[in-house]
Design a protein around this motif. Structure first.
Motif: not given
Length: 187
Positions: A11-18
């Motif tokens: 939700r905070s825009g973290d590409r690593g989480a995606y």
């Protein structure tokens, strides 16, 4: 990381989480979609759309401890939409094919009708000249026997005889033409 932490980072825009979510769930979602669709390429497209949706609408992802369940639901909904879309496409394709078939039938009918009219005209033109003239004025000109007699300066009796003789000559030929036309329309 657990699913709740991944969703918070996503939700905070973290590409690593995606990337981690993609790596973790892509395979099982692909298998699930393939089992439902039976088409590997379509299954890949559905899963790709799911992950595109996940990134694009990451702010809208509900709080859940079961990210897998959420993703399965998104895939299921996309599959249902895909199937519904295919039904609509199929309906339009069937409708179009029916339209083409009807149009071909109409065109075929018009061609045969034109050919039949030409054959009838040929038979009428083969009549003796005066008989043909009387017959054409009667049938195509819609004139009465009296009107024909006046126009051609002949008796009403002569007009009746010409029409009677023309019909006697043409009737068997027309019956044959009509029979042939009916047989051709059956095939």
């Amino acid at each position: 990381m657990n699913d709740t932490e991944l969703i918070t980072l996503l939700r905070s825009g973290d590409r690593g989480a995606y990337t981690e979510i993609y790596r973790r769930y892509k395979g099982i979602l692909l298998i699930h979609a393939y089992k439902k669709l039976g088409d590997f390429e379509e299954a890949k497209d559905i899963v790709q759309e799911t992950f595109s949706f996940l990134w694009k609408d990451r702010d809208e992802i509900p709080d859940t401890k079961n990210l897998a369940g959420f993703l399965y639901t998104v895939v299921r909904n996309k599959i249902l939409n895909y199937i519904e879309h295919k039904k609509v496409e199929s309906k339009y394709a069937s409708s179009f094919i029916q339209f083409i078939a009807d149009e071909n039938h109409l065109t075929d009918f018009l061609i045969r009708e034109k050919e039949l009219v030409a054959l009838i005209d040929k038979e009428i033109n083969a009549l003796p000249e005066k008989m043909k003239e009387v017959f054409v004025l009667s049938r195509k000109g819609n004139l009465s026997h009296k009107e024909i007699a006046d126009k051609l300066n002949i008796s009403v009796f002569t007009v009746k005889n010409h029409i009677k003789s023309a019909l006697k000559t043409l009737r068997p030929k027309f019956e044959l033409l009509i029979m042939v036309s009916i047989l051709l329309n059956l095939y």
